[in-house]
Design a protein around this motif. Structure first.
Motif, short mmCIF file in Angstrom:
data_model
loop_
_atom_site.label_atom_id
_atom_site.label_comp_id
_atom_site.label_asym_id
_atom_site.label_seq_id
_atom_site.Cartn_x
_atom_site.Cartn_y
_atom_site.Cartn_z
N GLN A 150 0.85 -1.21 0.00
CA GLN A 150 0.00 0.00 0.00
C GLN A 150 0.88 1.25 0.00
OE1 GLN A 150 -3.26 0.32 0.02
NE2 GLN A 150 -4.17 -1.56 0.79
N GLU A 151 1.94 1.18 0.82
CA GLU A 151 2.82 2.32 0.94
C GLU A 151 3.52 2.60 -0.38
OE1 GLU A 151 2.80 4.40 3.45
OE2 GLU A 151 4.22 5.52 2.17
N LYS A 152 3.96 1.50 -1.03
CA LYS A 152 4.65 1.60 -2.31
C LYS A 152 3.73 2.26 -3.34
CE LYS A 152 6.14 -2.20 -4.43
NZ LYS A 152 6.58 -3.58 -4.37
N ILE A 153 2.49 1.76 -3.36
CA ILE A 153 1.53 2.25 -4.34
C ILE A 153 1.19 3.72 -4.07
CG2 ILE A 153 -0.87 2.00 -5.13
CD1 ILE A 153 -0.49 -1.03 -4.59
N ARG A 154 1.03 4.02 -2.76
CA ARG A 154 0.66 5.39 -2.40
C ARG A 154 1.72 6.38 -2.90
NH1 ARG A 154 -2.56 4.61 1.95
NH2 ARG A 154 -0.94 3.55 3.11
N SER A 155 3.00 6.01 -2.71
CA SER A 155 4.03 6.97 -3.15
C SER A 155 4.10 7.02 -4.67
CB SER A 155 5.39 6.66 -2.52
OG SER A 155 5.73 5.35 -2.82
N ALA A 156 3.86 5.86 -5.33
CA ALA A 156 3.85 5.87 -6.81
C ALA A 156 2.70 6.74 -7.30
CB ALA A 156 3.70 4.44 -7.34
N ALA A 157 1.54 6.62 -6.66
CA ALA A 157 0.36 7.39 -7.06
C ALA A 157 0.60 8.87 -6.88
CB ALA A 157 -0.85 6.95 -6.23
N ALA A 158 1.23 9.22 -5.76
CA ALA A 158 1.49 10.64 -5.49
C ALA A 158 2.37 11.23 -6.59
CB ALA A 158 2.16 10.78 -4.13
N ALA A 159 3.38 10.43 -7.02
CA ALA A 159 4.29 10.92 -8.06
C ALA A 159 3.57 11.05 -9.40
CB ALA A 159 5.47 9.96 -8.19
N VAL A 160 2.70 10.08 -9.67
CA VAL A 160 2.02 10.07 -10.97
C VAL A 160 0.99 11.19 -11.08
CG1 VAL A 160 0.40 8.71 -12.35
CG2 VAL A 160 2.43 7.65 -11.40
N ILE A 161 0.26 11.42 -10.00
CA ILE A 161 -0.82 12.41 -10.03
C ILE A 161 -0.26 13.83 -10.04
CG2 ILE A 161 -1.16 12.58 -7.53
CD1 ILE A 161 -4.01 12.23 -10.00
N ALA A 162 0.96 14.01 -9.57
CA ALA A 162 1.52 15.35 -9.43
C ALA A 162 1.56 16.08 -10.77
CB ALA A 162 2.92 15.26 -8.83
N LYS A 163 1.98 15.36 -11.82
CA LYS A 163 2.17 15.98 -13.14
C LYS A 163 0.83 16.50 -13.70
CE LYS A 163 5.66 16.69 -15.93
NZ LYS A 163 6.38 15.70 -16.71
N PRO A 164 -0.19 15.64 -13.83
CA PRO A 164 -1.47 16.13 -14.36
C PRO A 164 -2.05 17.26 -13.53
CG PRO A 164 -1.47 13.74 -14.22
CD PRO A 164 -0.22 14.22 -13.59
N LEU A 165 -1.84 17.19 -12.23
CA LEU A 165 -2.38 18.24 -11.36
C LEU A 165 -1.75 19.60 -11.68
CD1 LEU A 165 -2.90 17.04 -7.72
CD2 LEU A 165 -4.47 18.25 -9.21
N GLU A 166 -0.44 19.55 -11.88
CA GLU A 166 0.26 20.79 -12.23
C GLU A 166 -0.29 21.35 -13.53
OE1 GLU A 166 4.49 20.18 -12.60
OE2 GLU A 166 4.57 19.41 -10.55
N ARG A 167 -0.52 20.44 -14.50
CA ARG A 167 -1.03 20.87 -15.80
C ARG A 167 -2.42 21.47 -15.67
NH1 ARG A 167 1.07 18.38 -20.40
NH2 ARG A 167 -1.04 18.13 -21.25
#
Ligand SMILES: Nc1nc2c(ncn2[C@@H]2O[C@@H]3COP(=O)(O)O[C@H]4[C@@H](O)[C@H](n5cnc6c(=O)[nH]c(N)nc65)O[C@@H]4COP(=O)(O)O[C@H]3[C@H]2O)c(=O)[nH]1
Length: 553
Positions: free
Chosen positions: A59-76
């Motif tokens: 869960q922890e691994k996925i959570r940090s991967a998700a945070a990294a992935v979502i960051a880019k679209p959010l910025e856009r």
């Protein structure tokens, strides 16, 4: 450890029913079921625990991967929102120089906006092409957000045909933006997609990752549900429009960690079995030894031998050390060096001390009464001092028989001095009553020597290790005179143990030490032999030639 076959002297078959060892073994076998049950339980607990740990880690691994992935679209999305806000706020005449400058400023400041387009009825211009801007796509948008934004994908840029952009239109303005890197974010266990959602139309635009292939209806932020073996988690941001959808294949997760779980399971199983086996083996061993000692006592297999202590000035035997012997029915003799430590480990030493007192009294009681200046010493451990059975045995076998306390000495090995504190008061009391206290194997322990004076020790028995150094020229030999001096300073007499030759006798005699014990004079002898030799009443059996003629003072 006891020698492996040391009790296999009788017929195994005939002993099976009465032999306590066999009984204990039977009980051990009966516990096999318990071992199996415990092992299964431990494996299950480990597997469940392991799965839980893996779950948390995953869960922890996925959570940090998700945070990294979502960051880019959010910025856009944030950048696009800000650009639209700025455009809607412009209050200049559309497509004038001033307006075009404002559009260019927005386009140039952004890393993702390639062009800004204005279109209202017949008026059309863009930051890049000015009033020569080409028309917007005529086909329906690929996606419309709940807020009314329209999105076309793969739109050609007029200045660079073939370079695809995404057109986002809100009101009279359109932004041509560099398309999102669609790179799939997934591993063997999970797939992460970033999507734009329109709940009203139940439509979804995938802006990152693969199509999760799920029904749009349950896509509520924070929801989690199972779908065909996958765990689906949804989290939405920016007004519930941009969401990420995480699909976790738990089967794959568990499979990937199967080896880990298996190893943990096997380890847990092995540890449990080993632990239980150890406990049972200890219990078994202790019960067996306990039973064996009891049997040995019952069958009179435990007896005492007596090793004379000689005054080398006169050659007279002044005392004897009582040493226990265990003679099996087969005739084999087990050394106390083997069974005493086991008895100590199994809390049976108290029984042996009591037995020793009883046997010494039976063997030498009358002899001691006849020879009031002869002493016998018995080995004891500090625990005996606080054992009521010891005091009872002392009273019954010595005091009530009228044997003077001075005739019975107690030898404490220096190695056991760690527990001496609790026994101190009793030892002092025994000393006051006339018994002598010896410290055995002197020089082999590491205890603080201050107890020598605190205890009012009467004699120390210099360990054979020191005796053996005589004539060797080693460092230990050079220590011997210091030990002798120390004893003198403390007012304590020395008995030299393990004396085997005349050189040793002469060495100690020249250093003023006169009490000696060892094979040079005699080994430990059965009581009858000792008494016979000392009183000259019985024919002494043929012994090794080294054995001296023994006589009383
Ligand atoms: N190589 C050699 N050995 C010699 C010589 N002279 C004597 N010995 C051996 O040295 C040991 C001396 O006894 P310990 O130091 O009290 O050491 C004793 C004592 O600590 C313990 N022990 C014996 N009987 C009892 C007992 O009844 N109760 C307790 N608690 N311990 C006992 O077991 C130890 C071993 O006893 P044993 O096997 O009888 O071994 C005895 C004795 O047989 C010699 O010239 N050369």
């Amino acid at each position: 450890m006891l020698p492996k076959n040391f009790l296999q002297d009788g017929s195994a078959a005939s002993r099976r029913d009465s032999d306590p060892e066999a009984k204990a073994l039977g009980q051990l076998i009966a516990k096999r079921k318990m071992i199996v049950l415990w092992s299964t339980l431990s494996v299950m607990i480990t597997l469940a625990g392991g799965a839980a740990v893996i779950n948390v880690a995953e869960q922890e691994k996925i959570r940090s991967a998700a945070a990294a992935v979502i960051a880019k679209p959010l910025e856009r999305v944030t950048e696009i929102n800000l650009a639209f806000q700025e455009l809607q706020a412009l209050e200049v005449q559309p497509c004038t120089m001033q307006h075009l400058e404002a559009l260019r400023s927005i386009a140039f400041r952004s890393a993702i906006i390639r062009d800004v387009i204005y279109r209202d009825q017949g008026v059309l211009c863009s930051a890049n092409l000015g009033t020569a801007a080409s028309a917007l796509p005529s086909q329906n948008p690929d996606f419309a957000t709940e807020g009314g934004r329209q999105i076309w994908r793969n739109v050609d840029l007029s200045l660079a045909p073939g370079v695809k952009s995404t057109l986002v239109k809100e009101g009279r303005y359109g932004l041509l933006i560099a398309p999102e890197d669609p790179g799939a974010v997934s591993s063997g266990h999970y797939a992460l997609s970033v999507v734009l959602l329109n709940r009203n139309h139940r439509t979804m635009l995938i802006i990152r990752g693969a199509d999760p292939g799920i029904d749009r209806s349950p896509l509520v932020s924070g929801s989690t549900y199972w779908l065909r073996g996958d765990l689906i988690s949804v989290a939405c941001l920016t007004g519930q429009t941009t969401c990420y959808i995480l699909k976790t294949n738990w089967g794959a997760v568990l499979l990937a960690n199967a080896i880990l779980l298996l190893v943990a399971g096997i380890l847990a199983c092995a540890c449990t079995v080993a632990g239980i086996a150890l406990c049972l083996a200890r219990k078994f061993r202790s019960r067996t030894i306990d039973a064996m000692f009891r049997e040995a006592v019952r069958h009179e297999e435990l007896s005492m031998h007596y090793q004379p202590v000689v005054d080398n000035r006169t050659g007279a035997v002044v005392s004897a050390e009582a040493l226990m012997r265990w003679t099996l029915r087969s005739g084999k003799v087990i050394s106390p060096a083997i069974f005493i430590p086991i008895a100590e480990e199994n809390d049976l030493i108290g029984n042996l001390t009591c037995l020793a007192l009883q046997r010494v009294s039976e063997d030498l009681g009358s002899f001691l009464l006849r020879h009031a200046d002869f002493k016998v010493s018995v080995n004891v451990v500090p625990a005996d001092m606080v054992d009521s059975r010891f005091h009872l045995a002392l009273r019954r076998n010595f005091e009530e028989r009228g044997i003077a306390p001075a005739q019975l000495s107690f030898e404490l090995t220096e190695r056991t001095s760690a527990k001496l504190e609790s026994a101190m008061a009793v030892l002092l009391d025994l000393g006051r009553r006339g018994h002598e206290i010896y410290i055995d194997d002197f020089g082999t322990g590491y205890a603080n020597l201050s107890y020598l004076s605190d205890l009012k020790v009467d004699k120390i028995k210099l360990d054979k290790k020191f005796t053996d150094t005589v004539g060797t020229g080693t460092l230990r030999e050079r220590i011997v005179p210091s030990v002798i001096d120390l004893a003198r300073e403390l007012g304590v007499q020395i008995i030299v143990e393990g004396v085997e030759n005349a050189e040793q006798v002469n060495y100690f005699r020249s250093h003023g030490v006169h009490l000696m014990q060892g094979w040079f004079y005699a080994p430990a002898l059965p009581a009858a032999e000792l008494i016979g030799a000392l009183e000259g009443t019985a024919a002494t059996p043929e012994r090794e030639p080294s054995t001296r003629q023994l006589s009383l003072a």
